[in-house]
Design an enzyme around this catalytic site. Sequence first.
Site, short mmCIF file in Angstrom:
data_model
loop_
_atom_site.label_atom_id
_atom_site.label_comp_id
_atom_site.label_asym_id
_atom_site.label_seq_id
_atom_site.Cartn_x
_atom_site.Cartn_y
_atom_site.Cartn_z
N ASP A 13 0.85 -1.20 0.00
CA ASP A 13 0.00 0.00 0.00
C ASP A 13 0.88 1.25 0.00
OD1 ASP A 13 -2.13 -1.75 0.20
OD2 ASP A 13 -2.75 -1.11 2.22
N LYS A 40 -6.25 -7.25 1.09
CA LYS A 40 -7.28 -7.76 2.01
C LYS A 40 -6.90 -9.12 2.61
CE LYS A 40 -10.89 -5.15 -0.27
NZ LYS A 40 -10.87 -4.06 0.70
N LEU A 216 -21.13 -1.39 9.71
CA LEU A 216 -21.76 -0.07 9.55
C LEU A 216 -20.87 1.06 10.03
CD1 LEU A 216 -25.32 -1.10 10.88
CD2 LEU A 216 -24.57 -0.96 8.49
N GLY A 220 -21.20 0.28 14.09
CA GLY A 220 -20.98 -1.11 14.48
C GLY A 220 -21.30 -2.10 13.38
N ASP A 247 -11.31 -5.43 7.07
CA ASP A 247 -10.40 -6.59 7.12
C ASP A 247 -10.15 -7.01 8.57
OD1 ASP A 247 -10.19 -6.42 4.39
OD2 ASP A 247 -8.37 -5.21 4.46
N ARG A 280 -5.65 3.90 14.37
CA ARG A 280 -4.22 3.85 14.04
C ARG A 280 -4.00 3.91 12.53
NH1 ARG A 280 -3.31 -0.44 18.87
NH2 ARG A 280 -3.87 -2.07 17.42
P1 ATP Z 1 -12.72 0.12 4.96
O1 ATP Z 1 -13.28 -0.09 3.57
O2 ATP Z 1 -12.47 1.57 5.30
O3 ATP Z 1 -11.57 -0.77 5.27
P2 ATP Z 1 -15.24 -1.01 5.67
O4 ATP Z 1 -16.14 -0.05 4.96
O5 ATP Z 1 -15.04 -2.35 5.07
O6 ATP Z 1 -13.85 -0.33 6.00
P3 ATP Z 1 -16.66 -0.31 8.04
O7 ATP Z 1 -18.07 -0.75 7.97
O8 ATP Z 1 -16.39 1.14 7.80
O9 ATP Z 1 -15.77 -1.26 7.13
O10 ATP Z 1 -16.05 -0.67 9.47
C1 ATP Z 1 -15.81 -1.96 9.93
C2 ATP Z 1 -15.78 -1.93 11.44
O11 ATP Z 1 -14.78 -1.00 11.87
C3 ATP Z 1 -17.07 -1.45 12.09
O12 ATP Z 1 -17.98 -2.53 12.27
C4 ATP Z 1 -16.55 -0.87 13.39
O13 ATP Z 1 -16.32 -1.89 14.33
C5 ATP Z 1 -15.20 -0.29 13.01
N1 ATP Z 1 -15.31 1.15 12.66
C6 ATP Z 1 -15.23 1.71 11.43
N2 ATP Z 1 -15.40 3.06 11.49
C7 ATP Z 1 -15.56 3.34 12.81
C8 ATP Z 1 -15.79 4.54 13.55
N3 ATP Z 1 -15.87 5.73 12.93
N4 ATP Z 1 -15.93 4.46 14.89
C9 ATP Z 1 -15.85 3.27 15.54
N5 ATP Z 1 -15.66 2.10 14.90
C10 ATP Z 1 -15.51 2.12 13.56
O1 RIB Z 2 -9.15 -3.32 2.69
C1 RIB Z 2 -8.00 -2.51 2.67
C2 RIB Z 2 -7.07 -2.99 1.61
O2 RIB Z 2 -7.69 -2.84 0.35
C3 RIB Z 2 -5.78 -2.20 1.51
O3 RIB Z 2 -4.75 -2.71 2.34
C4 RIB Z 2 -5.44 -2.26 0.04
O4 RIB Z 2 -4.34 -3.07 -0.24
C5 RIB Z 2 -6.70 -2.79 -0.65
O5 RIB Z 2 -6.54 -4.09 -1.07
#
Ligand code: ATP
Ligand code: RIB
Length: 294
Positions: A13, A40, A216, A220, A247, A280
């Site tokens: 990345d 992923k 979500l 959550g 992930d 982080r």
């Molecule tokens: P990304 O594509 O950015 O990797 P995603 O869209 O696949 O993430 P999300 O639904 O945004 O996944 O988040 C996965 C989990 O991460 C949530 O179920 C929650 O536990 C945590 N999370 C994400 N955003 C937040 C936030 N703003 N505050 C607290 N927890 C969060």
């Molecule tokens: O889900 C996050 C990942 O999506 C990143 O680490 C990037 O490599 C893409 O595959």
Amino acid sequence: MYDVLVCGSLNMDWVARVAHLPCPGETVAGTSLQRLPGGKGLNQAIAAARLGARTAIIGACGDDADGAALLATLAHEQVDHSRVQRRSECATGLAQVLVADSGENAIVVHSAANGTLRIAELDWAPTRVALAQLETPSATVAEFLRVAREHGAVTLLNPAPALPQTRALFVHADVIVLNETELAYYTQSAAHTPQAYGELARRLCDRDGQTVIVTLGAAGAVAATRHTFHHEAAPAVQVVDTTGAGDCFCGALAATLAQGSDIRAALPRAVRAASLAVTRVGAAPAMPHVFELE
Ligand code: ATP
Ligand code: RIB
């Protein structure tokens, strides 16, 4: 016997921090640029391993410096990478990741070696939980899940990124985890409340005993079967970078299921782990260790 066997992508990345994500035609200044392990498959494997699961990964990377660095990361994280194929003819997968000050991201993935992972190369290892996403060819994912079920493993599919003609893969999975965008893609419908997301999730259940989980973000996650619904709220946190949040959720869920929990008990741990990860920087580097959760 492994706890978690992941079939998935390995990417390097390139993470640029920006004040805000650029609009079409806009140029924005980067405030920092880092190269961090991602993909992923790799992210989910590291999330599971850091939570104490004996973990292995099946994948492909180039015979290049990025590939070597990613394999070294996996080794350091105690993920068995002996089933990762090295390709001399193509590069290691690469993702261009933009992270805004809000923590939101935008990602372009160059699949490179990940796109070459073939069914014939699937090197099965006995495992309690088998976990796949869609950054490797869908025929390979289908075969991986089919073989996993044949061997009695619990199968978990994270259909991310959402892709045409992949809905048919869902039938092979005992648990499906997807985010709001992917849910909208596969149901062609929108929702605005946890209950409404649960209703759409239920529509994706192909059979009794299958669970569909929708993450979500700050709200959550919801888990639905044909007959049940549960919403798990997320703790309020200071968001730094959401890359890899989904992930982390998948890896933590897989590890916890492998350690003997049912989905109802595993859900809060997966939500807590992912909510910690978003505080982080980076995807793989942000995955929490078991001592941080307990
Ligand atoms: P990304 O594509 O950015 O990797 P995603 O869209 O696949 O993430 P999300 O639904 O945004 O996944 O988040 C996965 C989990 O991460 C949530 O179920 C929650 O536990 C945590 N999370 C994400 N955003 C937040 C936030 N703003 N505050 C607290 N927890 C969060
Ligand atoms: O889900 C996050 C990942 O999506 C990143 O680490 C990037 O490599 C893409 O595959």
